[in-house]
Design an enzyme around this catalytic site. Structure first.
Site, PDB file in Angstrom:
ATOM      1  N   LEU A 211      44.755  37.934  43.422  1.00 26.13           N
ATOM      2  CA  LEU A 211      46.167  37.542  43.539  1.00 26.13           C
ATOM      3  C   LEU A 211      46.219  36.027  43.775  1.00 26.13           C
ATOM      4  CD1 LEU A 211      48.951  39.040  43.513  1.00 26.13           C
ATOM      5  CD2 LEU A 211      48.925  38.874  45.999  1.00 26.13           C
ATOM      6  N   GLY A 212      45.574  35.297  42.844  1.00 27.21           N
ATOM      7  CA  GLY A 212      45.587  33.832  42.907  1.00 27.21           C
ATOM      8  C   GLY A 212      46.750  33.302  42.091  1.00 27.21           C
ATOM      9  N   ARG A 213      46.538  32.142  41.480  1.00 28.74           N
ATOM     10  CA  ARG A 213      47.615  31.518  40.690  1.00 28.74           C
ATOM     11  C   ARG A 213      48.151  32.467  39.624  1.00 28.74           C
ATOM     12  NH1 ARG A 213      43.716  26.945  41.240  1.00 28.74           N
ATOM     13  NH2 ARG A 213      42.543  28.360  39.921  1.00 28.74           N
ATOM     14  N   ILE A 214      47.231  33.076  38.852  1.00 30.78           N
ATOM     15  CA  ILE A 214      47.680  33.955  37.761  1.00 30.78           C
ATOM     16  C   ILE A 214      48.135  35.309  38.301  1.00 30.78           C
ATOM     17  CG2 ILE A 214      46.992  35.098  35.615  1.00 30.78           C
ATOM     18  CD1 ILE A 214      44.973  32.745  35.226  1.00 30.78           C
TER      19      ILE A 214
ATOM     20  N   ARG B  25      39.730  38.956  48.948  1.00 30.80           N
ATOM     21  CA  ARG B  25      38.896  38.960  50.157  1.00 30.80           C
ATOM     22  C   ARG B  25      39.723  38.631  51.388  1.00 30.80           C
ATOM     23  NH1 ARG B  25      34.728  34.936  47.580  1.00 30.80           N
ATOM     24  NH2 ARG B  25      36.792  34.204  46.968  1.00 30.80           N
ATOM     25  N   THR B  26      40.672  37.710  51.214  1.00 32.10           N
ATOM     26  CA  THR B  26      41.538  37.323  52.331  1.00 32.10           C
ATOM     27  C   THR B  26      42.965  37.755  52.024  1.00 32.10           C
ATOM     28  OG1 THR B  26      40.162  35.342  52.431  1.00 32.10           O
ATOM     29  CG2 THR B  26      42.142  35.362  53.810  1.00 32.10           C
TER      30      THR B  26
ATOM     31  N   ARG C 137      37.634  38.270  33.566  1.00 27.54           N
ATOM     32  CA  ARG C 137      36.421  38.067  32.777  1.00 27.54           C
ATOM     33  C   ARG C 137      35.767  39.423  32.512  1.00 27.54           C
ATOM     34  NH1 ARG C 137      37.795  33.708  31.321  1.00 27.54           N
ATOM     35  NH2 ARG C 137      36.922  31.681  31.849  1.00 27.54           N
TER      36      ARG C 137
ATOM     37  N   ASP D 180      41.491  42.100  27.294  1.00 26.03           N
ATOM     38  CA  ASP D 180      41.554  40.810  26.603  1.00 26.03           C
ATOM     39  C   ASP D 180      40.197  40.111  26.670  1.00 26.03           C
ATOM     40  OD1 ASP D 180      42.921  38.559  25.298  1.00 26.03           O
ATOM     41  OD2 ASP D 180      42.702  37.517  27.210  1.00 26.03           O
TER      42      ASP D 180
ATOM     43  N   GLU E 270      31.232  38.369  24.845  1.00 24.97           N
ATOM     44  CA  GLU E 270      32.107  37.948  23.746  1.00 24.97           C
ATOM     45  C   GLU E 270      31.337  37.091  22.734  1.00 24.97           C
ATOM     46  OE1 GLU E 270      35.446  36.029  25.606  1.00 24.97           O
ATOM     47  OE2 GLU E 270      35.978  37.840  26.711  1.00 24.97           O
TER      48      GLU E 270
ATOM     49  N   HIS F 224      40.521  37.788  23.505  1.00 27.30           N
ATOM     50  CA  HIS F 224      40.582  36.712  24.514  1.00 27.30           C
ATOM     51  C   HIS F 224      41.665  35.681  24.146  1.00 27.30           C
ATOM     52  CE1 HIS F 224      38.010  34.483  27.736  1.00 27.30           C
ATOM     53  NE2 HIS F 224      39.295  34.154  27.839  1.00 27.30           N
TER      54      HIS F 224
HETATM   55  P1  NDP Z   1      42.511  31.635  41.447  1.00 23.70           P
HETATM   56  O1  NDP Z   1      41.294  30.975  41.961  1.00 23.70           O
HETATM   57  O2  NDP Z   1      43.850  31.015  41.678  1.00 23.70           O
HETATM   58  O3  NDP Z   1      42.592  33.138  42.018  1.00 23.70           O
HETATM   59  C1  NDP Z   1      41.480  33.966  42.110  1.00 23.70           C
HETATM   60  C2  NDP Z   1      41.874  35.213  42.904  1.00 23.70           C
HETATM   61  O4  NDP Z   1      40.755  36.101  42.917  1.00 23.70           O
HETATM   62  C3  NDP Z   1      42.234  34.927  44.354  1.00 23.70           C
HETATM   63  O5  NDP Z   1      43.293  35.760  44.739  1.00 23.70           O
HETATM   64  C4  NDP Z   1      40.965  35.287  45.114  1.00 23.70           C
HETATM   65  O6  NDP Z   1      41.279  35.674  46.436  1.00 23.70           O
HETATM   66  C5  NDP Z   1      40.461  36.465  44.276  1.00 23.70           C
HETATM   67  N1  NDP Z   1      39.018  36.692  44.385  1.00 23.70           N
HETATM   68  C6  NDP Z   1      38.014  35.821  44.114  1.00 23.70           C
HETATM   69  N2  NDP Z   1      36.825  36.387  44.366  1.00 23.70           N
HETATM   70  C7  NDP Z   1      37.088  37.639  44.809  1.00 23.70           C
HETATM   71  C8  NDP Z   1      36.269  38.715  45.248  1.00 23.70           C
HETATM   72  N3  NDP Z   1      34.939  38.616  45.271  1.00 23.70           N
HETATM   73  N4  NDP Z   1      36.882  39.861  45.640  1.00 23.70           N
HETATM   74  C9  NDP Z   1      38.222  39.964  45.624  1.00 23.70           C
HETATM   75  N5  NDP Z   1      39.050  38.995  45.218  1.00 23.70           N
HETATM   76  C10 NDP Z   1      38.483  37.838  44.826  1.00 23.70           C
HETATM   77  O7  NDP Z   1      42.246  31.844  39.880  1.00 23.70           O
HETATM   78  P2  NDP Z   1      43.315  32.016  38.704  1.00 23.70           P
HETATM   79  O8  NDP Z   1      44.327  33.027  39.092  1.00 23.70           O
HETATM   80  O9  NDP Z   1      43.776  30.682  38.247  1.00 23.70           O
HETATM   81  O10 NDP Z   1      42.348  32.596  37.549  1.00 23.70           O
HETATM   82  C11 NDP Z   1      41.595  33.767  37.750  1.00 23.70           C
HETATM   83  C12 NDP Z   1      40.598  33.975  36.615  1.00 23.70           C
HETATM   84  O11 NDP Z   1      41.258  34.443  35.460  1.00 23.70           O
HETATM   85  C13 NDP Z   1      39.872  32.715  36.127  1.00 23.70           C
HETATM   86  O12 NDP Z   1      38.781  32.395  36.955  1.00 23.70           O
HETATM   87  C14 NDP Z   1      39.442  33.112  34.730  1.00 23.70           C
HETATM   88  O13 NDP Z   1      38.138  33.660  34.754  1.00 23.70           O
HETATM   89  C15 NDP Z   1      40.433  34.197  34.332  1.00 23.70           C
HETATM   90  N6  NDP Z   1      41.274  33.759  33.209  1.00 23.70           N
HETATM   91  C16 NDP Z   1      41.281  34.458  32.031  1.00 23.70           C
HETATM   92  C17 NDP Z   1      42.052  34.039  30.967  1.00 23.70           C
HETATM   93  C18 NDP Z   1      42.053  34.758  29.666  1.00 23.70           C
HETATM   94  O14 NDP Z   1      42.220  34.105  28.636  1.00 23.70           O
HETATM   95  N7  NDP Z   1      41.930  36.075  29.640  1.00 23.70           N
HETATM   96  C19 NDP Z   1      42.876  32.829  31.053  1.00 23.70           C
HETATM   97  C20 NDP Z   1      42.849  32.201  32.354  1.00 23.70           C
HETATM   98  C21 NDP Z   1      42.073  32.654  33.378  1.00 23.70           C
HETATM   99  P3  NDP Z   1      40.215  35.506  47.658  1.00 23.70           P
HETATM  100  O15 NDP Z   1      39.585  34.164  47.499  1.00 23.70           O
HETATM  101  O16 NDP Z   1      41.051  35.673  48.910  1.00 23.70           O
HETATM  102  O17 NDP Z   1      39.251  36.639  47.487  1.00 23.70           O
END
Ligand code: NDP
Length: 320
Positions: A154-157, A177-178, A234, A258, A263, A281
């Site tokens: 639940l990050g930016r996307i 995680r948090t 991914r 996607d 790939e 993708h």
């Molecule tokens: P962010 O870094 O903003 O968000 C990542 C999220 O994942 C956070 O909520 C983080 O929360 C959570 N996270 C990370 N590691 C773990 C873990 N081990 N267990 C549980 N939650 C976890 O990234 P974005 O939202 O900007 O992008 C996410 C990913 O989407 C990119 O890294 C990329 O690989 C993929 N992507 C795919 C695209 C496509 O074309 N299909 C296009 C763009 C992005 P916390 O740290 O609290 O765990």
């Protein structure tokens, strides 16, 4: 001259990156495998690199470039860059956050709806002339109505996906995680717990050692026979064999993907399921969004070379 900095583009990248960089600096575009054999004087002039995912060669590139200061990655996921090697050398790595969030979130919703309602098959039915010849397309066994959607990430996307899901009147939960303080969605302390709680699971975490094949047989079993799994983070995070087996046995009801483990290879068996929607993708792949990503790659490099200011450094390699 000997001192003019060079900007390296190993392999292919969005044409706008090349065009804008060439307007401002001397650009060297060579295949990844030829970088190490460039003469030393040339390698010593390379201070910046614009990088588009090439798969596993970035550690060698970094080692071959003694004066490298910045790697601007095309994409928000920077798993193609050896950030550890970069950090050890004090090299800044930048990615392209924010500018693609809306596009990727839009695609995710489309993929979810396509998977549940089989619009791809319905359109193919129409195009093949079956509607006129045989009558209406079969009712979709699945629907978004009444669903409980879980976001793994639940990050930016993820946030943008969740806010788009709200008007669809589905329940929303998540696992990270948090726990986040700024949302009121239900929090699950583990991915498995999330899968047990919801019937629709969206994977939008980065590629890290911890997320490797996190979507496994146990998680899919927990998602259950009405379960829909959507993969936009991914392919790395999905055990594709377990997914294929879960689709075959009815352990889950459908999947929309996607991204894939290796790939552009897509396991042939996935193509045979009617309850699966597959995209190559393309989540961020619109002209406008890719232009914005290209601009951010260039602006990071220009910002650094001209003002010592990288716009969007990744957390592992903060700007000095
Ligand atoms: P962010 O870094 O903003 O968000 C990542 C999220 O994942 C956070 O909520 C983080 O929360 C959570 N996270 C990370 N590691 C773990 C873990 N081990 N267990 C549980 N939650 C976890 O990234 P974005 O939202 O900007 O992008 C996410 C990913 O989407 C990119 O890294 C990329 O690989 C993929 N992507 C795919 C695209 C496509 O074309 N299909 C296009 C763009 C992005 P916390 O740290 O609290 O765990």
């Amino acid at each position: 001259t000997q001192d003019t900095p060079l900007v390296l583009i190993p392999g292919k990248i969005h044409p706008r990156v090349v065009e804008r960089l060439k307007a401002a600096h001397t650009v060297l575009q060579v295949p990844v495998e030829e970088v190490a054999s460039l003469d030393e004087a040339t390698r010593r002039r390379i201070r910046a690199m614009a990088f588009s995912y090439g798969g596993g060669k970035s550690g060698e590139l970094i080692a071959a470039l003694p004066a490298l200061e910045i790697i601007a990655n095309f994409g928000v996921g920077y798993d193609g860059v050896d950030v550890k090697a970069a950090a050890e050398r004090g090299i800044i790595v930048t990615n392209t956050p924010d500018v693609l969030d809306d596009e990727v979130a839009d695609t995710t919703i489309a993929l979810l709806l396509n998977t549940a309602r089989q619009f791809y098959q319905a359109e193919s039915w129409l195009r093949a002339g079956h509607w006129q010849a045989e009558g209406p397309f079969a009712l979709s066994p699945l629907s978004l109505r009444g669903r409980h959607v879980g976001l793994y990430g639940l990050g930016r996307i993820g946030r943008e996906i969740a806010s788009r899901l709200e008007p669809f009147k589905v329940k929303i939960s998540y696992h990270t995680r948090t726990p986040r303080q700024d949302v009121s969605y239900g929090y699950a302390p583990s991915l498995l717990e999330l899968a047990r709680t919801v019937d629709t699971l969206i994977c939008i975490v980065p590629k890290t050692p911890e997320t490797h094949k996190a979507i496994n047989a146990e998680v899919l079993q927990a998602l259950g026979p009405k379960g829909i799994f959507i993969s936009v983070g991914r392919g790395w995070s999905v055990d594709e064999e377990a997914l294929i087996s879960a689709l075959k046995t009815g352990t889950i009801a459908g999947a929309g993907l996607d991204v894939f483990y290796s790939e552009p290879h897509v396991p042939a068996e996935l193509l045979t399921f009617p309850n699966v929607s597959l995209l190559p993708h393309v989540a961020s792949a619109s002209v406008d969004t890719r232009n914005a990503m290209a601009d951010l790659v260039v602006d990071n490099i220009l910002g650094w070379l001209e003002n010592r200011k990288a716009l969007t450094p990744v957390p592992e390699t903060p700007a000095r």
